[in-house]
Design an enzyme around this catalytic site. Structure first.
Site, PDB file in Angstrom:
ATOM      1  N   ASP A  91      43.977  15.798  32.550  1.00 24.72           N
ATOM      2  CA  ASP A  91      45.256  16.279  33.076  1.00 24.72           C
ATOM      3  C   ASP A  91      44.946  17.459  34.005  1.00 24.72           C
ATOM      4  O   ASP A  91      44.542  18.532  33.557  1.00 24.72           O
ATOM      5  CB  ASP A  91      46.162  16.689  31.915  1.00 24.72           C
ATOM      6  CG  ASP A  91      47.564  17.089  32.370  1.00 24.72           C
ATOM      7  OD1 ASP A  91      47.680  17.673  33.471  1.00 24.72           O
ATOM      8  OD2 ASP A  91      48.534  16.851  31.626  1.00 24.72           O
TER       9      ASP A  91
ATOM     10  N   TYR B  47      49.575  20.569  26.360  1.00 19.98           N
ATOM     11  CA  TYR B  47      51.036  20.783  26.423  1.00 19.98           C
ATOM     12  C   TYR B  47      51.678  20.226  25.136  1.00 19.98           C
ATOM     13  O   TYR B  47      51.287  19.162  24.653  1.00 19.98           O
ATOM     14  CB  TYR B  47      51.569  20.097  27.682  1.00 19.98           C
ATOM     15  CG  TYR B  47      53.065  19.976  27.735  1.00 19.98           C
ATOM     16  CD1 TYR B  47      53.881  21.091  27.587  1.00 19.98           C
ATOM     17  CD2 TYR B  47      53.672  18.744  27.946  1.00 19.98           C
ATOM     18  CE1 TYR B  47      55.262  20.978  27.637  1.00 19.98           C
ATOM     19  CE2 TYR B  47      55.046  18.618  28.005  1.00 19.98           C
ATOM     20  CZ  TYR B  47      55.837  19.743  27.842  1.00 19.98           C
ATOM     21  OH  TYR B  47      57.208  19.623  27.886  1.00 19.98           O
TER      22      TYR B  47
ATOM     23  N   LYS C 133      55.222  20.102  38.616  1.00 21.60           N
ATOM     24  CA  LYS C 133      54.724  21.476  38.730  1.00 21.60           C
ATOM     25  C   LYS C 133      54.276  21.760  40.170  1.00 21.60           C
ATOM     26  O   LYS C 133      55.063  21.680  41.075  1.00 21.60           O
ATOM     27  CB  LYS C 133      53.610  21.714  37.711  1.00 21.60           C
ATOM     28  CG  LYS C 133      53.859  21.073  36.341  1.00 21.60           C
ATOM     29  CD  LYS C 133      55.117  21.591  35.675  1.00 21.60           C
ATOM     30  CE  LYS C 133      55.255  20.978  34.286  1.00 21.60           C
ATOM     31  NZ  LYS C 133      56.616  21.010  33.791  1.00 21.60           N
TER      32      LYS C 133
ATOM     33  N   ARG D 216      60.912  -1.239  40.305  1.00 20.98           N
ATOM     34  CA  ARG D 216      60.308  -0.616  39.128  1.00 20.98           C
ATOM     35  C   ARG D 216      58.797  -0.473  39.285  1.00 20.98           C
ATOM     36  O   ARG D 216      58.188   0.425  38.729  1.00 20.98           O
ATOM     37  CB  ARG D 216      60.651  -1.377  37.844  1.00 20.98           C
ATOM     38  CG  ARG D 216      60.320  -0.523  36.617  1.00 20.98           C
ATOM     39  CD  ARG D 216      60.574  -1.154  35.230  1.00 20.98           C
ATOM     40  NE  ARG D 216      61.658  -2.067  35.152  1.00 20.98           N
ATOM     41  CZ  ARG D 216      61.509  -3.401  35.147  1.00 20.98           C
ATOM     42  NH1 ARG D 216      60.301  -3.933  35.206  1.00 20.98           N
ATOM     43  NH2 ARG D 216      62.559  -4.171  35.063  1.00 20.98           N
TER      44      ARG D 216
HETATM   45  C1  4LM Z   1      55.459  23.436  30.512  1.00 14.97           C
HETATM   46  N1  4LM Z   1      54.678  21.206  30.953  1.00 14.97           N
HETATM   47  O1  4LM Z   1      54.306  23.686  30.108  1.00 14.97           O
HETATM   48  P1  4LM Z   1      56.642  16.499  32.641  1.00 14.97           P
HETATM   49  N2  4LM Z   1      50.920  17.952  31.466  1.00 14.97           N
HETATM   50  C2  4LM Z   1      50.938  19.308  31.476  1.00 14.97           C
HETATM   51  C3  4LM Z   1      52.157  19.990  31.381  1.00 14.97           C
HETATM   52  O2  4LM Z   1      52.144  21.327  31.413  1.00 14.97           O
HETATM   53  C4  4LM Z   1      53.363  19.246  31.253  1.00 14.97           C
HETATM   54  C5  4LM Z   1      53.288  17.853  31.229  1.00 14.97           C
HETATM   55  C6  4LM Z   1      52.051  17.239  31.347  1.00 14.97           C
HETATM   56  C7  4LM Z   1      55.787  22.020  30.764  1.00 14.97           C
HETATM   57  C8  4LM Z   1      57.070  21.521  30.751  1.00 14.97           C
HETATM   58  C9  4LM Z   1      58.268  22.203  30.273  1.00 14.97           C
HETATM   59  C10 4LM Z   1      49.659  20.059  31.585  1.00 14.97           C
HETATM   60  C11 4LM Z   1      54.638  19.935  31.120  1.00 14.97           C
HETATM   61  C12 4LM Z   1      54.515  16.985  31.120  1.00 14.97           C
HETATM   62  O3  4LM Z   1      57.394  17.697  32.193  1.00 14.97           O
HETATM   63  O4  4LM Z   1      56.954  15.272  31.830  1.00 14.97           O
HETATM   64  O5  4LM Z   1      56.705  16.241  34.129  1.00 14.97           O
HETATM   65  O6  4LM Z   1      55.055  16.816  32.379  1.00 14.97           O
HETATM   66  O7  4LM Z   1      56.279  24.341  30.722  1.00 14.97           O
END
Ligand code: 4LM
Length: 400
Positions: A189, A117, A214, A64
């Site tokens: 971020d 987001y 991403k 973990r």
């Molecule tokens: C989207 N985004 O925008 P996880 N930080 C940023 C993001 O764009 C996202 C996350 C964190 C999208 C998901 C469906 C700038 C997510 C969250 O999805 O938990 O890996 O990351 O399309």
């Protein structure tokens, strides 16, 4: 460059993304790092195990918190972002929550940009607030509003740049300067830019977060997250946030996939950025386009800041058509190659509608206040041949 200088300069980003922290000689000559598919690790003796638990002896205890495949990934990500240490997590949300839960206590304040987001917005405004943490919002593109909202109780300042979904660009060094006055930690971020295009730690940020789902992974086949920062902050995020608050560990197999993605990160971002610019230029001229947001366009309001802070501008474009939400939906439905899907940074070009998808959680009023219009579309330009992406968008636009 003389031979001497060449020997002394640090290795380039792609070289480190491909080689750092792994020597095939240690693993039977295997070119690719092994996937250590194990949940737990045998202790040589009872005493050795106890010493590891007390932190007096190095070694792996339990999956973990640490796994050797993960360690290679973490060393590479720390190096690419220019941080002391890194931590891999099961998703971007796992990274954000593991960091925030380890840094914030009831009564503390977090100050965040109002455009992030959708689920990050929900995490701060609906989840952390349930535990006595005060969350304030500001428009980080106007540093004076950040200076107004920040105070002695502000422990964390959080923003994305470029921001999801409308690509607003935030001055990392400027915000870090304001935060330093009250000793708040700056968490950025960096998902949209990646360390190839932008390195927030070099500009004064304390922690970098990624959704590794991403561009870092890059192939739309895994979820993952990354935290990079000082050894102290990352240790805290691992020993409390990850270990007994979220448990959001990245599996050894997904560590392997992410390591594989990193090998082509720089070359992929070059192509994403070149195609992104070509698509943005085409859209900008099209008569059906009402507004377009791409940091690489000379007409982008913060183009000068983007040029100072980023080496290129990536594959994300936000735009509005001149026929509102109905025309946006019609455009999405007419596309043949460009795929209707959330997420971004993949080999495939993806299009989504923030108001009904990634940012639906905001609520209509908040979206309007935060510059996310009902008709806004977000395009993630992929790695297909750019002429095919342009043709598909043009045929869909022309048919409207
Ligand atoms: C989207 N985004 O925008 P996880 N930080 C940023 C993001 O764009 C996202 C996350 C964190 C999208 C998901 C469906 C700038 C997510 C969250 O999805 O938990 O890996 O990351 O399309």
């Amino acid at each position: 460059m003389s031979g001497h200088d060449r020997r002394n300069r640090p290795q380039g980003l792609s070289t480190r993304a491909i080689h750092l922290g792994y020597d095939p000689a240690d693993h039977e000559g295997a070119l690719t790092p092994p996937i250590f598919m194990t949940s737990t690790f045998a202790f040589e003796t009872a005493e050795a195990g106890a010493e590891m638990f007390r932190g007096e002896r190095a070694g792996y205890i339990y999956g973990r918190t640490k796994n050797p495949t993960q360690t290679i990934l973490e060393e590479r990500m720390a190096s690419l972002e220019g941080g002391e240490a890194a931590m891999a997590t099961a998703s971007g949300m796992g990274a954000i929550s593991s960091v925030m839960l380890s840094l914030l206590n009831p009564g503390d304040e977090a100050l965040i940009d109002h455009t992030v987001y959708g689920n990050t917005f929900a995490y701060f405004t609906q989840a952390l607030t349930r535990f006595g943490i005060v969350v304030k919002l500001a428009d980080f593109t106007r540093p004076e509003t950040v200076a107004e909202q920040i105070g002695e109780k502000t422990k964390v300042v959080f923003f994305e740049t470029p921001a999801n979904p409308n690509l607003r660009v935030i001055d990392i060094a400027g915000i870090a300067h304001i935060a330093a006055k009250v000793g708040a930690l700056v968490v950025v971020d960096n998902t949209f830019a990646t360390p190839v295009l932008q390195r927030p730690l070099e500009l004064g940020a304390d922690v970098v977060i990624h959704s590794g789902t991403k561009y870092l992974g890059g192939h739309g086949d895994l979820l993952s997250g990354i935290v990079v920062g000082t050894a102290d902050i990352v240790k805290q995020a691992r020993q409390t946030g990850l270990r007994w608050m979220t448990g959001a560990t990245l599996s050894p197999f997904n560590c392997f996939l992410l390591l594989r993605g990193l090998k082509t990160l720089e070359i992929r971002l070059e192509r994403h950025s070149a195609s992104g610019l070509a698509v943005a230029r085409m859209l900008e001229k099209h008569p059906k386009i009402a507004t377009i947001s791409y940091p690489g366009l000379a007409t982008f309001p913060q183009h000068d800041l983007a040029k100072r802070q980023m080496s290129a501008f990536g594959g994300l474009i936000a735009f509005e058509l001149d026929g509102g939400i109905d025309m946006s939906m019609a455009l999405m439905n007419r596309l043949k190659l460009v795929t209707r899907a959330v997420s971004l940074g993949d080999t495939e070009t993806l299009i989504q509608h923030p108001a009904s998808m990634t940012h639906a959680i905001y609520g209509a009023e908040e979206r309007a206040r935060h510059g996310i219009s009902d008709g806004l579309l977000r395009l993630s330009v992929g790695l297909e041949n750019v002429d095919d992406i342009l043709d598909d968008l043009e045929q869909a636009l022309d048919a409207l």
